[in-house]
Design a protein around this motif. Structure first.
Motif, short mmCIF file in Angstrom:
data_model
loop_
_atom_site.label_atom_id
_atom_site.label_comp_id
_atom_site.label_asym_id
_atom_site.label_seq_id
_atom_site.Cartn_x
_atom_site.Cartn_y
_atom_site.Cartn_z
N ASP A 64 0.85 -1.19 0.00
CA ASP A 64 0.00 0.00 0.00
C ASP A 64 0.89 1.24 0.00
N SER A 65 1.23 1.71 -1.17
CA SER A 65 2.17 2.83 -1.30
C SER A 65 1.61 4.13 -0.75
N THR A 66 0.31 4.23 -0.57
CA THR A 66 -0.27 5.47 -0.04
C THR A 66 0.01 5.64 1.46
N ARG A 67 0.36 4.57 2.13
CA ARG A 67 0.63 4.63 3.58
C ARG A 67 2.10 4.85 3.90
N ILE A 68 2.99 4.64 2.93
CA ILE A 68 4.42 4.82 3.18
C ILE A 68 4.69 6.30 3.42
N ALA A 69 5.40 6.58 4.49
CA ALA A 69 5.81 7.92 4.92
C ALA A 69 4.64 8.73 5.49
N VAL A 70 3.43 8.21 5.44
CA VAL A 70 2.29 8.88 6.04
C VAL A 70 1.95 8.20 7.36
N ASP A 71 1.96 6.90 7.36
CA ASP A 71 1.70 6.08 8.54
C ASP A 71 3.05 5.61 9.07
N SER A 72 3.47 6.15 10.22
CA SER A 72 4.82 5.85 10.71
C SER A 72 5.00 4.38 11.08
N SER A 124 12.88 5.59 15.31
CA SER A 124 12.45 4.81 14.16
C SER A 124 11.96 5.69 13.01
N LYS A 125 11.61 6.94 13.30
CA LYS A 125 11.10 7.82 12.26
C LYS A 125 12.20 8.34 11.34
N ASN A 126 13.42 8.35 11.80
CA ASN A 126 14.52 8.81 10.97
C ASN A 126 15.04 7.62 10.16
N PHE A 127 14.68 7.60 8.90
CA PHE A 127 15.03 6.47 8.04
C PHE A 127 16.27 6.74 7.20
N ILE A 159 18.96 7.55 -4.73
CA ILE A 159 17.65 7.78 -4.12
C ILE A 159 17.80 7.91 -2.61
N ALA A 160 18.62 7.06 -2.00
CA ALA A 160 18.83 7.10 -0.55
C ALA A 160 19.45 8.43 -0.13
N ALA A 161 20.28 9.01 -0.97
CA ALA A 161 20.90 10.29 -0.65
C ALA A 161 19.86 11.41 -0.56
N LYS A 162 18.73 11.24 -1.20
CA LYS A 162 17.68 12.26 -1.19
C LYS A 162 16.79 12.20 0.04
N VAL A 163 16.85 11.09 0.79
CA VAL A 163 16.06 10.97 2.01
C VAL A 163 16.73 11.87 3.05
N ASP A 164 15.96 12.77 3.65
CA ASP A 164 16.48 13.76 4.60
C ASP A 164 15.97 13.43 6.00
N GLY A 165 16.90 13.09 6.88
CA GLY A 165 16.53 12.72 8.25
C GLY A 165 16.00 13.86 9.07
N SER A 166 16.21 15.10 8.65
CA SER A 166 15.75 16.25 9.42
C SER A 166 14.36 16.72 9.00
N GLY A 171 6.54 14.55 4.12
CA GLY A 171 7.03 15.42 3.06
C GLY A 171 8.00 14.74 2.13
N GLN A 172 8.33 13.50 2.43
CA GLN A 172 9.31 12.75 1.63
C GLN A 172 8.71 11.45 1.08
N GLN A 173 7.42 11.44 0.94
CA GLN A 173 6.75 10.22 0.52
C GLN A 173 7.26 9.71 -0.83
N ALA A 174 7.48 10.59 -1.77
CA ALA A 174 7.94 10.15 -3.11
C ALA A 174 9.32 9.50 -3.02
N PHE A 175 10.24 10.11 -2.26
CA PHE A 175 11.59 9.55 -2.13
C PHE A 175 11.55 8.20 -1.42
N MET A 176 10.74 8.11 -0.37
CA MET A 176 10.68 6.86 0.39
C MET A 176 10.04 5.75 -0.44
N ASN A 177 8.99 6.08 -1.17
CA ASN A 177 8.39 5.09 -2.07
C ASN A 177 9.39 4.64 -3.12
#
Length: 192
Positions: A64-72, A124-127, A159-166, A171-177
């Motif tokens: 369920d890609s709609t829940r990634i980065a929205v549902d922790s 766990s929220k900082n991926f 792609i991993a370099a674009k994930v921002d831990g801060s 706000g990063q749903q597209a990168f995480m997906n």
């Protein structure tokens, strides 16, 4: 009806239909001369179903890609399952322990057993760190066993370099997906 009975029971002249080898013997035979030891990639002591099971659990956790980065909790489970799948693939590939591999072992255990404490949930929220370590381990597996996958692992690293831990996850749903799906593609290519 009598003709059918004749062909089934009485016609023993054509009893060669059970013979699977053309060697004059008319009883069913099997050639069991397969030598699994001659295949240098096969290890009879290895539990290959574990890698498949971990990959399947990861694949299910990102369905369920709609829940990634929205549902922790959903995202945490996806990353935990990805870490488990990467660790299983590293073990299957006989990859030597490294700091990144040990981190993933600890991360998958921590995420699976995490209580609802605030500190644990915030960690766990900082991926960002798990993403980097996953890429590091997959890169090591790729260079050891799958040289043809170099460009795919390189894409995953970008792609991993674009994930921002801060930044907030939502706000990063597209990168995480993109990261999770690309990691799935790399693992799937390694499992084929």
């Amino acid at each position: 009806m009598a003709i059918i009975v004749y062909f089934i029971y009485e016609n023993r002249d054509n009893d060669d239909y059970n013979d699977d080898l053309n060697d004059g013997t008319t009883t069913e035979q099997m050639d069991d001369s397969i030598d699994l030891q001659s295949d240098s990639t096969y290890d009879p002591n290895q539990n290959y179903s574990s890698t498949f099971d971990e990959f399947s659990a990861f694949e299910e956790s990102i369905s369920d890609s709609t829940r990634i980065a929205v549902d922790s909790s959903y995202t945490k489970k996806a990353f935990s399952n990805l870490a488990k799948a990467v660790v299983a693939k590293a073990d299957e590939s006989a990859l030597q322990n490294s700091e990144a591999l040990n981190y993933l072992r600890d991360y998958s255990t921590l995420s699976a057993n995490m209580s609802s404490t605030t500190q644990g949930m915030e960690a766990s929220k900082n991926f960002k760190t798990p993403s980097e370590e996953i890429v590091t381990v997959l890169g090591a597996i790729q260079s050891k066993k799958y040289p043809a996958l170099q460009s795919q692992v390189s894409d995953l690293k970008q792609i991993a370099a674009k994930v921002d831990g801060s930044k907030r996850m939502d706000g990063q749903q597209a990168f995480m997906n993109s990261f999770l799906n690309k990691a799935k593609d790399v693992l799937q290519a390694m499992n084929n």
